[in-house]
Design an enzyme around this catalytic site. Structure first.
Site, PDB file in Angstrom:
ATOM      1  N   ASP A  84       0.799  -1.237   0.000  1.00 39.60           N
ATOM      2  CA  ASP A  84       0.000   0.000   0.000  1.00 39.60           C
ATOM      3  C   ASP A  84       0.834   1.291   0.000  1.00 39.60           C
ATOM      4  OD1 ASP A  84      -1.598  -2.208   0.689  1.00 39.60           O
ATOM      5  OD2 ASP A  84      -3.031  -0.972   1.787  1.00 39.60           O
TER       6      ASP A  84
ATOM      7  N   GLU B 269      -4.289   2.144  -2.808  1.00 36.65           N
ATOM      8  CA  GLU B 269      -5.543   2.594  -2.174  1.00 36.65           C
ATOM      9  C   GLU B 269      -5.366   3.750  -1.192  1.00 36.65           C
ATOM     10  OE1 GLU B 269      -7.710   0.531   0.712  1.00 36.65           O
ATOM     11  OE2 GLU B 269      -5.972   0.258   1.991  1.00 36.65           O
TER      12      GLU B 269
ATOM     13  N   ASN C  13     -10.325  -1.169   0.370  1.00 40.78           N
ATOM     14  CA  ASN C  13     -11.507  -0.545   0.976  1.00 40.78           C
ATOM     15  C   ASN C  13     -11.518   0.970   0.783  1.00 40.78           C
ATOM     16  OD1 ASN C  13      -9.232  -0.987   2.786  1.00 40.78           O
ATOM     17  ND2 ASN C  13     -10.433   0.099   4.323  1.00 40.78           N
ATOM     18  N   HIS C  14     -10.358   1.572   0.431  1.00 42.40           N
ATOM     19  CA  HIS C  14     -10.331   3.019   0.178  1.00 42.40           C
ATOM     20  C   HIS C  14     -10.483   3.367  -1.303  1.00 42.40           C
ATOM     21  CE1 HIS C  14      -9.682   4.231   4.248  1.00 42.40           C
ATOM     22  NE2 HIS C  14      -8.646   3.423   4.378  1.00 42.40           N
TER      23      HIS C  14
ATOM     24  N   HIS D  72      -6.997  -8.036  -0.386  1.00 37.17           N
ATOM     25  CA  HIS D  72      -6.942  -6.899   0.522  1.00 37.17           C
ATOM     26  C   HIS D  72      -7.844  -7.215   1.708  1.00 37.17           C
ATOM     27  CE1 HIS D  72      -5.897  -2.668   1.004  1.00 37.17           C
ATOM     28  NE2 HIS D  72      -7.065  -2.533   1.590  1.00 37.17           N
TER      29      HIS D  72
ATOM     30  N   HIS E  23      -0.935  -2.803   6.358  1.00 37.89           N
ATOM     31  CA  HIS E  23       0.219  -1.882   6.360  1.00 37.89           C
ATOM     32  C   HIS E  23       1.366  -2.390   7.232  1.00 37.89           C
ATOM     33  CE1 HIS E  23      -2.442   1.778   5.055  1.00 37.89           C
ATOM     34  NE2 HIS E  23      -2.653   0.688   4.346  1.00 37.89           N
TER      35      HIS E  23
HETATM   36 FE   LIG Z   1      -4.140   0.391   2.858  1.00 33.68          FE
HETATM   37 FE   LIG Z   2      -7.183  -1.064   3.114  1.00 32.85          FE
END
Ligand SMILES: [Fe+2]
Ligand SMILES: [Fe+2]
Length: 272
Positions: A15, A46, A74-75, A159, A186
């Site tokens: 990420d 993301e 999710n982002h 993810h 992360h």
């Molecule tokens: Fe992320």
């Molecule tokens: Fe995420």
């Protein structure tokens, strides 16, 4: 059994987080691509836009840096660009298993100059996440099987929060996907390996962004949120540039991973 073919080297970057993530790529990606003799570079983007989402401009920059396919999470839908139009480009993915009708797409096939094709599938997990997507196991396997008709080389970005969901998915598609690579937490895990069927795996590739942070954000507001359980405005950290990635060696004929190497680098900027 199929004969072994050309080995291709794939770099998958964890990420990319905020402004610092972009600076890290500008500083390090060109030399890393050369040093590792990379044929195809995939990155999760993301969190590129200040920690939330990806923008059309950032996607263009990443492409210039040498990233061939950008995955999401999710982002993906937290982007400032209201129309999401740029997400319809073939090299930009968002999780495949979001309900039908959302913009963008969850898989692609990237063709190398040699003609070898690399399929990429982006999934989102269902455990401990707020989203209510379709089943990643069923939709993921179906997508992999569909791409299989065109190429045996298929990389999956799953993810997800739970390591159990990620490793279970990897076992589920062992031998049909080249690699299942976890993203979202992360935090890089040290469990990279190759499953018996030839599927490369890591529970989480990690983050390319500020190591001196609480998964990307300045720690103090996050601590406040944990202490008081009230809204706290999070701000991206700019401290401790770190690049997290894995390098895969994949046999282009069998689609099997023959090597997986974890990269955890602390970056020093040349002009500082
Ligand atoms: Fe992320
Ligand atoms: Fe995420």
């Amino acid at each position: 059994m199929k004969d072994s073919g050309t080995t291709i080297r794939i770099l998958f970057i964890g990420d990319i987080f905020g402004m610092l993530g972009k600076r890290i790529l500008a500083e390090r990606l060109p030399s890393l691509l050369e040093q590792e003799r990379i044929d195809c570079c995939i990155a999760n983007g993301e969190n590129a836009a200040g920690g939330n989402g990806l923008t059309s401009n950032l996607a263009k920059k990443f492409r210039k840096f040498g990233i061939n396919v950008i995955t999401g999470g999710n982002h993906s839908f937290s982007v400032p660009d209201k129309d999401f139009e740029f997400m319809n480009q073939p090299h930009i993915l968002r999780p495949l298993n979001y309900p039908e009708g959302n913009p963008g797409h969850g898989s692609t096939i990237y063709e190398l100059p040699s003609g070898i094709k690399v399929g990429v599938v982006n999934l989102i997990g269902r455990t401990f996440l707020h989203e209510i997507p379709d089943c990643p196991f069923r939709s993921g396997k179906a997508a992999i099987e569909q791409i299989k008709a065109q190429t045996p080389v298929i990389i999956v970005d799953i993810h997800a929060e739970a390591t159990s969901e990620k490793i279970s998915f990897a076992w589920y598609v062992d031998g049909i996907a080249s690699a299942v690579l976890g993203t979202h937490t992360h935090v890089q895990t040290a469990d990279e390996r190759i499953l018996p069927g030839g599927t490369g795996y890591i529970s989480d590739v990690g983050m390319t962004g500020p190591e001196a942070s609480s998964i990307g954000m300045k720690p103090q507001p996050v601590i406040k949120k944990f202490l008081f359980q009230t809204h706290s405005r999070f701000e991206p950290s700019e401290e401790g540039p770190m690049l997290n990635a894995v390098v895969l060696e994949v046999d282009s004929t069998t689609g099997k991973t023959t090597a997986i190497k974890r990269i955890y680098e602390r970056i020093t900027f040349s002009h500082e």
